[in-house]
Design an enzyme around this catalytic site. Sequence first.
Site, PDB file in Angstrom:
ATOM      1  N   THR A 157       4.420  -4.533  -2.675  1.00  0.00           N
ATOM      2  CA  THR A 157       5.800  -4.901  -2.987  1.00  0.00           C
ATOM      3  C   THR A 157       6.177  -5.835  -1.858  1.00  0.00           C
ATOM      4  OG1 THR A 157       6.369  -2.790  -4.057  1.00  0.00           O
ATOM      5  CG2 THR A 157       8.223  -3.986  -3.109  1.00  0.00           C
ATOM      6  N   ASP A 204       4.642   4.443 -11.489  1.00  0.00           N
ATOM      7  CA  ASP A 204       5.919   4.909 -10.929  1.00  0.00           C
ATOM      8  C   ASP A 204       6.644   5.864 -11.874  1.00  0.00           C
ATOM      9  OD1 ASP A 204       5.768   3.804  -8.454  1.00  0.00           O
ATOM     10  OD2 ASP A 204       7.059   2.094  -8.871  1.00  0.00           O
ATOM     11  N   SER A 238      11.726   2.852  -5.775  1.00  0.00           N
ATOM     12  CA  SER A 238      12.331   3.079  -4.455  1.00  0.00           C
ATOM     13  C   SER A 238      12.835   1.790  -3.828  1.00  0.00           C
ATOM     14  CB  SER A 238      11.301   3.700  -3.501  1.00  0.00           C
ATOM     15  OG  SER A 238      10.909   4.962  -3.948  1.00  0.00           O
ATOM     16  N   GLY A 249       6.872  -0.915   0.322  1.00  0.00           N
ATOM     17  CA  GLY A 249       6.294   0.325   0.846  1.00  0.00           C
ATOM     18  C   GLY A 249       6.461   1.544  -0.027  1.00  0.00           C
TER      19      GLY A 249
HETATM   20  N1  GLY Z   1       6.464   0.160  -7.035  1.00  0.00           N
HETATM   21  C1  GLY Z   1       7.226   0.639  -5.918  1.00  0.00           C
HETATM   22  C2  GLY Z   1       8.672   0.888  -6.256  1.00  0.00           C
HETATM   23  O1  GLY Z   1       9.215   0.295  -7.184  1.00  0.00           O
HETATM   24  O2  GLY Z   1       9.274   1.694  -5.598  1.00  0.00           O
END
Ligand code: GLY
Length: 560
Positions: free
Chosen positions: A371, A413, A443, A463
């Site tokens: 990310t 996720d 997140s 992260g």
């Molecule tokens: N793929 C990490 C997030 O969206 O938190």
Amino acid sequence: MILAVISVMVACSNAPSTIIDNANNTDVGLSQPAVAMPDSYSADAAMQVLKEGGNAIDAAITAQFVLAVTLPEAGNVGGGGFMTIKFEDSTDFLDYREMAPKSAHRDMYLDQAGNVKPYESLFGAKASGIPGTVAGMWAAHKKYGTLDWERLVAPAVDLAENGFVVHEKLANNIARYISRTQEKGIKSNFSDYFSEAKAGTTFKQPELAETLKAIQQQGKDGFYKGEVATHIVDFMQQNGGLITHDDLQAYKAVWRKPLQLTWQGYELITAPPPSSGGVAVAQWIGMLEAYDATHDLPAQNSTEYIHVMSEIGKRVFADRAEYMGDPDFVSVPVKALTDANYINERAADIQPASISDTPSIKPGLKESEDTTHFSIMDRWGNAVANTTTINLTFGSGLVVTGAGFLLNDEMDDFSAKPGVPNFFGAVGGEANAIEPYKRMLSSMTPTLVTKGDQVVLVTGSPGGTTIISSVAQSLLNALLYDMSAEEAVNSPRFHHQLLPKDTIRMHNGFTEATVNELKAMGYTIDNRRFGDVHLIKRTKEGVEAASEKSGRGKSIVQPY
Ligand code: GLY
């Protein structure tokens, strides 16, 4: 300066605000164009847009497309993200998170015995949600853009077509990824596309250049319809994926109301569901404040601070697992979870020197990780915090043949099965179960802070679940512990998320004494580094921008 008395009042709660000892300190210097970016190409391209008179949103659009070329670990057109915006007198939040394809279903990653199949939600075509990035940038441009779309996409086209010089860190990430996926026997076409990207050499991506030209010439339709769409759907059919033409056309980016709360005389403008991040940051800084009402505020990064913040993290992640999901599908009790009385009650039993029993921490009311994030401020004081992702480093590891871009593995996720941790060790329940066209819980927490209606902080990080800690701690470092932008991003951080039990993930850089004291208390220390914060801080003295030294970021502030 350490505050003697702090307290949180969440905007939507009815609990009283208390004493703020810097409330009148509202003056800030003139705004300056500033960017804090995960690499030099995005930084230079975004700053050039600002210099040409583009606003923060224009610069964000350029940065997003450049990162799809020069930061393939996480930059993307095959993924999604969130953008938090302060524009003139208004605030806004753009949700361009991926959506589950129509044929996705809650048990799609379970075997016949009901167990989660390893890797299916992480690698391969079936791991991808419908990409949202191009729709998101198109929506942002329609609402706020001032420079021509073609101009904003042009730097990305040029870097894909004519190439860019590969940074050593990117070359290392590519080599490591190829050897790890080969060791694990994971089927992927990644090395066909990226094995030539060696440090210091010029790397060209002709298929990606054609995709970006289609987007440049036709806007959103250049991706969701026509040749690029056909490449995606053909690739899905040949590789066991689910995304159809109907799915691509059904994708919509959504404008949402950001989560806003007052804290310490500041206004936080942050990510609402389907991100868990805004609620989590509100709870984290709120519970620290509630703890401080009855104890002295612990020194930043002291043993007590790390322990208390870890205790808070346990409570934050217990709530996240139970209540958080896509607000278009489930009712997320944001108001209750950020209510000051609730936050005070949750913090009440935190002990300064002893670890709580993990199984006793329940939800309180009756989610290599990549990310990437960037922060922008323009000359008018408008600001953008943008976090974008394909989930793990290099996403699903699959490049759409003919279209040249990496697809996300965002389906991980979702909660594949209640109570079974995903890649990030996060457990989830019903609220985050897989459903057609649902957005998976995130997140990502792109966050702005204002004071007297002026943006004083722009922050965010990659992260996975650790994003929440990186954002909360960068914010506390910059505003509560009054650090410079450089100090705020480079001060070592830590993360606790309830499970694994009594385990604190810690950057190197803490004193040996602190680490030994935490071990003596009963904590297990996990030394894997996390996050890559890019932060802009505006004070009376002017604007500072900083990118964490461990990454390959670049920050620029244009002088007055
Ligand atoms: N793929 C990490 C997030 O969206 O938190």
